[in-house]
Design a protein around this motif. Sequence first.
Motif, PDB file in Angstrom:
ATOM      1  N   SER A 168       2.965  31.048 -31.859  1.00  0.00           N
ATOM      2  CA  SER A 168       2.422  32.385 -32.102  1.00  0.00           C
ATOM      3  C   SER A 168       3.216  33.397 -31.282  1.00  0.00           C
ATOM      4  N   VAL A 169       2.989  34.660 -31.562  1.00  0.00           N
ATOM      5  CA  VAL A 169       3.455  35.696 -30.646  1.00  0.00           C
ATOM      6  C   VAL A 169       2.478  35.727 -29.474  1.00  0.00           C
ATOM      7  N   LEU A 170       2.924  36.268 -28.365  1.00  0.00           N
ATOM      8  CA  LEU A 170       2.121  36.235 -27.146  1.00  0.00           C
ATOM      9  C   LEU A 170       0.740  36.844 -27.344  1.00  0.00           C
ATOM     10  N   GLN A 171       0.689  37.984 -28.034  1.00  0.00           N
ATOM     11  CA  GLN A 171      -0.572  38.710 -28.168  1.00  0.00           C
ATOM     12  C   GLN A 171      -1.589  37.990 -29.058  1.00  0.00           C
ATOM     13  N   THR A 176      -4.692  32.409 -32.680  1.00  0.00           N
ATOM     14  CA  THR A 176      -4.099  31.199 -33.255  1.00  0.00           C
ATOM     15  C   THR A 176      -4.935  29.973 -32.889  1.00  0.00           C
ATOM     16  N   MET A 177      -5.422  29.908 -31.663  1.00  0.00           N
ATOM     17  CA  MET A 177      -6.301  28.815 -31.251  1.00  0.00           C
ATOM     18  C   MET A 177      -7.576  28.801 -32.092  1.00  0.00           C
ATOM     19  N   ARG A 179      -8.119  30.040 -35.071  1.00  0.00           N
ATOM     20  CA  ARG A 179      -7.848  29.664 -36.471  1.00  0.00           C
ATOM     21  C   ARG A 179      -7.697  28.158 -36.645  1.00  0.00           C
ATOM     22  N   ASN A 180      -7.243  27.491 -35.586  1.00  0.00           N
ATOM     23  CA  ASN A 180      -6.983  26.056 -35.683  1.00  0.00           C
ATOM     24  C   ASN A 180      -8.045  25.202 -35.000  1.00  0.00           C
ATOM     25  N   ASP A 181      -9.057  25.841 -34.439  1.00  0.00           N
ATOM     26  CA  ASP A 181     -10.073  25.110 -33.688  1.00  0.00           C
ATOM     27  C   ASP A 181     -10.803  24.084 -34.562  1.00  0.00           C
ATOM     28  N   ALA A 182     -11.156  24.490 -35.771  1.00  0.00           N
ATOM     29  CA  ALA A 182     -11.908  23.589 -36.657  1.00  0.00           C
ATOM     30  C   ALA A 182     -11.079  22.379 -37.067  1.00  0.00           C
ATOM     31  N   ILE A 183      -9.759  22.534 -37.102  1.00  0.00           N
ATOM     32  CA  ILE A 183      -8.904  21.413 -37.499  1.00  0.00           C
ATOM     33  C   ILE A 183      -9.001  20.282 -36.482  1.00  0.00           C
ATOM     34  N   ASN A 216       0.626  23.764 -26.842  1.00  0.00           N
ATOM     35  CA  ASN A 216      -0.291  22.715 -27.285  1.00  0.00           C
ATOM     36  C   ASN A 216      -1.728  23.148 -26.980  1.00  0.00           C
ATOM     37  N   TYR A 217      -2.571  23.062 -27.996  1.00  0.00           N
ATOM     38  CA  TYR A 217      -4.002  23.340 -27.840  1.00  0.00           C
ATOM     39  C   TYR A 217      -4.680  21.985 -27.686  1.00  0.00           C
ATOM     40  N   CYS A 218      -5.258  21.741 -26.502  1.00  0.00           N
ATOM     41  CA  CYS A 218      -5.632  20.377 -26.102  1.00  0.00           C
ATOM     42  C   CYS A 218      -7.122  20.239 -25.792  1.00  0.00           C
ATOM     43  N   PHE A 219      -7.689  19.072 -26.149  1.00  0.00           N
ATOM     44  CA  PHE A 219      -9.055  18.730 -25.778  1.00  0.00           C
ATOM     45  C   PHE A 219      -9.047  17.382 -25.055  1.00  0.00           C
TER      46      PHE A 219
END
Length: 303
Positions: A168-171, A176-177, A179-183, A216-219
Amino acid sequence: MKTKKIIIVSLVFVSSLFLVWYLFVKESDYCISFKVKTSTGTVFQGINEWSTSRLSSNNENYVILEKKNFNYIKQEMKNGKITMEYTWDINSINDSVTNVNVGVKDISNSIYNRLTAPFFSTSFKKLQIHKITDFRNGLNKHAENFKIKIDGEGTSEEVFVAYLSLKSVLQEKAQTMIRNDAIITGFLQQNNIKIVGKPYVEIQDWNLDKETLDFNYCFPIDKNTDLIENDIVKFKTIPAVKGLQASYFGNFRTSDRAWFALLDYAKRNDIKLTNKPLEHFLANPFNGGDELTWETKIVMPFE
């Protein structure tokens, strides 16, 4: 008598040089200075966002001519037949204060402005003071929405995670997180993989010039979990990271304000850091409440 003539000639020469510099060489027609209680990067981002808003509200089109990290930005502004240049010098004074110098140049009326602005309250001078004051007030209001505390040296915990690789762009990192959380959460739920901690964001690449991110969006999950191969959701161990740590309190959309504060602190104290912050979100924004209580721990690794 000879000495007096030499002094007079020298003064005339120096005055002439100054006049030539002031009228024809000096970069700006008028300079406005102010201080704000935030970091250089937050000021820099604020300039970009303010410039975008001026296009819709005042039909002013700003184009970046030159920039240097978060310390310098030169813009050209066009509005009809008017062409202006704005030069922003941004310097960190301490952990909470940044000094900003704004040079303004009207391409069509530069010499007139230079001759009149120091002595008279011209329409050019009043308009520029109003514009920059408007920017400063907006920046101060924005800074009220979060708090940052530099904790000093810190180390994150080693953690095993399921993650998505995103760009994503910084802002727009937080958007972006979201939008992709449900995935990722849907995948974990469908496969009975339990989340055992609060989410992380692991920055893989931060391009300061282009203001883009690979992250990376991590859990966190149990490291003994039976893993399922998937083209989108991956698994890994994030090792313990040692670096400069900050505590950020506020909406996760602007957690990068803490990154800027860490970079300013490191620069003032001659600390070498990599531009790969690790964020650990300790609150759940879906629960609502006062955003100033939402805490994020951020570690910027030592180089």
